[in-house]
Design a protein around this motif. Sequence first.
Motif, short mmCIF file in Angstrom:
data_model
loop_
_atom_site.label_atom_id
_atom_site.label_comp_id
_atom_site.label_asym_id
_atom_site.label_seq_id
_atom_site.Cartn_x
_atom_site.Cartn_y
_atom_site.Cartn_z
N ALA A 1 25.46 -5.58 -6.58
CA ALA A 1 25.40 -5.31 -8.52
C ALA A 1 25.93 -6.05 -9.04
O ALA A 1 25.17 -6.51 -9.69
CB ALA A 1 24.71 -3.78 -8.43
N ASP A 2 27.34 -6.46 -8.57
CA ASP A 2 27.96 -7.08 -9.67
C ASP A 2 27.64 -8.63 -9.36
O ASP A 2 28.72 -9.18 -10.90
CB ASP A 2 29.91 -7.00 -9.04
CG ASP A 2 29.91 -7.30 -7.10
OD1 ASP A 2 29.13 -7.05 -6.38
OD2 ASP A 2 31.12 -7.62 -7.30
N LEU A 3 27.68 -9.21 -8.73
CA LEU A 3 26.59 -10.63 -8.64
C LEU A 3 25.13 -10.71 -9.18
O LEU A 3 25.45 -11.98 -10.01
CB LEU A 3 26.90 -10.61 -7.57
CG LEU A 3 28.23 -10.96 -6.06
CD1 LEU A 3 28.62 -11.31 -4.71
CD2 LEU A 3 29.37 -11.74 -7.76
N ALA A 4 24.97 -9.81 -9.06
CA ALA A 4 23.00 -9.55 -9.83
C ALA A 4 23.18 -9.14 -11.19
O ALA A 4 23.77 -9.29 -11.93
CB ALA A 4 22.44 -9.37 -8.96
N ASP A 5 21.54 -9.87 -11.68
CA ASP A 5 21.74 -10.00 -13.21
C ASP A 5 21.40 -8.97 -13.33
O ASP A 5 20.34 -7.82 -13.07
CB ASP A 5 20.36 -10.45 -13.77
CG ASP A 5 19.77 -10.77 -14.98
OD1 ASP A 5 20.72 -9.83 -15.45
OD2 ASP A 5 19.51 -12.08 -15.31
N PRO A 6 22.06 -7.73 -14.28
CA PRO A 6 21.65 -6.39 -14.87
C PRO A 6 21.25 -5.97 -15.08
O PRO A 6 20.17 -4.16 -14.72
CB PRO A 6 23.42 -6.61 -15.80
CG PRO A 6 23.24 -7.47 -16.40
CD PRO A 6 23.09 -9.10 -14.91
N SER A 7 19.90 -6.66 -16.04
CA SER A 7 19.07 -6.55 -16.64
C SER A 7 17.52 -6.27 -15.46
O SER A 7 17.00 -6.08 -15.30
CB SER A 7 18.62 -7.26 -17.47
OG SER A 7 18.45 -9.18 -17.30
N VAL A 8 18.26 -7.25 -14.20
CA VAL A 8 16.79 -8.00 -13.24
C VAL A 8 16.66 -6.27 -12.59
O VAL A 8 16.22 -5.83 -11.43
CB VAL A 8 16.99 -8.75 -12.54
CG1 VAL A 8 15.85 -8.99 -11.99
CG2 VAL A 8 16.90 -10.02 -13.08
N THR A 9 18.27 -6.15 -12.31
CA THR A 9 18.62 -4.83 -11.29
C THR A 9 17.91 -3.37 -12.22
O THR A 9 17.68 -2.53 -10.95
CB THR A 9 20.20 -4.85 -10.90
OG1 THR A 9 20.45 -5.79 -10.62
CG2 THR A 9 20.81 -3.60 -10.65
N ALA A 10 18.71 -3.57 -12.99
CA ALA A 10 17.51 -2.34 -13.35
C ALA A 10 15.36 -2.35 -13.71
O ALA A 10 15.47 -1.05 -13.71
CB ALA A 10 17.26 -1.89 -15.90
N LEU A 11 15.73 -3.22 -13.50
CA LEU A 11 14.31 -3.07 -12.81
C LEU A 11 13.66 -3.34 -11.69
O LEU A 11 12.79 -2.41 -11.33
CB LEU A 11 13.59 -4.82 -13.39
CG LEU A 11 13.01 -5.49 -14.77
CD1 LEU A 11 12.62 -6.78 -15.24
CD2 LEU A 11 12.69 -4.56 -15.99
N TRP A 12 14.38 -2.96 -11.15
CA TRP A 12 13.86 -2.95 -9.78
C TRP A 12 14.73 -1.28 -9.25
O TRP A 12 14.08 -1.09 -8.46
CB TRP A 12 15.66 -3.52 -8.78
CG TRP A 12 15.28 -5.49 -8.44
CD1 TRP A 12 15.46 -6.87 -9.07
CD2 TRP A 12 13.91 -5.16 -7.70
NE1 TRP A 12 14.35 -7.35 -7.88
CE2 TRP A 12 14.03 -6.79 -7.46
CE3 TRP A 12 13.30 -4.40 -7.06
CZ2 TRP A 12 13.24 -7.69 -6.81
CZ3 TRP A 12 12.31 -5.25 -5.74
CH2 TRP A 12 11.70 -6.52 -6.23
N LEU A 13 16.09 -1.44 -10.56
CA LEU A 13 15.81 0.65 -9.67
C LEU A 13 14.22 1.16 -10.41
O LEU A 13 14.43 2.11 -9.78
CB LEU A 13 17.07 1.03 -10.95
CG LEU A 13 18.71 0.35 -10.22
CD1 LEU A 13 19.64 0.68 -11.31
CD2 LEU A 13 18.77 0.96 -9.33
N LYS A 14 13.65 0.70 -11.55
CA LYS A 14 12.82 1.43 -11.91
C LYS A 14 11.98 1.49 -10.72
O LYS A 14 10.51 2.10 -10.33
CB LYS A 14 12.33 0.90 -12.64
CG LYS A 14 13.75 1.43 -14.20
CD LYS A 14 12.33 0.64 -15.43
CE LYS A 14 13.75 1.04 -16.98
NZ LYS A 14 12.70 0.44 -18.28
N ALA A 15 11.25 0.23 -9.84
CA ALA A 15 10.39 -0.06 -9.29
C ALA A 15 10.37 0.30 -8.17
O ALA A 15 9.56 0.92 -7.01
CB ALA A 15 10.51 -1.78 -8.99
#
Length: 270
Positions: free
Chosen positions: A60-74
């Motif tokens: 997660a430290d390498l991923a786009d945090p805004s996109v990761t937030a979307l995945w956590l919701k999905a």
Amino acid sequence: MDIQWYPGHMAKTRRQLSEDVSGVDAVIELCDARAPRSSRNPDLETLRGGKPRFLALGSADLADPSVTALWLKALPDCAAINSASPSAAKIVIPALRKLLAERIGKDIDKGQPGRALRVMVVGVPNVGKSTLINTLLRRRAAKAEDRPGVTRSRQWFPMDSGFLLMDTPGMLWPKFEDEETGLNLAFTGAIRDEIMDTETLAARLAERLKALYPGALEKRYGVGGGLEDLAKKRGFLLPGGVLDTGRMALTLLDEFRAGKLGRLSLERPL
């Protein structure tokens, strides 16, 4: 692009996991936060046989945090972690205790408080399973390297917190449904570079990044063209002044995987 691996070895890994899962209390499924959909083996849903599962979005430290937030919701009941950071333990261990609360309660009722809870860590190759186990153990016990195929057999590791962790070989599946899945796994290093054309792969990565993150290549390399432009900018030359696009391809892949191009994600929730 023709991406191939070794289905015989993966079939053996699949059989081994199918046998071993019956003896565990829960499963940690680790995928790559940069490509959560592509890095989740669809066979694991069947193989876990209904055992409780904790889904962790690694790297997660390498991923786009805004996109990761979307995945956590999905994705329900999951968490984003950096497998190499001590902070991962503060997320994973409480999540496992919550997941296995009923099992722990039954052990207490049976007069077996503190019984070691067996947890299998699964995922595609090179997703960080051994790294996560070493982080949870707070010592280097499981062999971990930045390449797929390092863990070749199951290994058990006891934790002070009462868990017994099983490291497992990374497992791919026989056929990808679409090219994007195979490419995402190749971009992140789940498929060994030696079994595909590296320059073609790097060129496809450059195209993907230009589409998803305009300016990312320019920020890192000072130019946003193809491999030839990047190699020329970096001064990668062969004898006779020929551009060394092979070296540039390896550089681009390595630097993307190391996060040197920034925190970038390859896919978003549908």
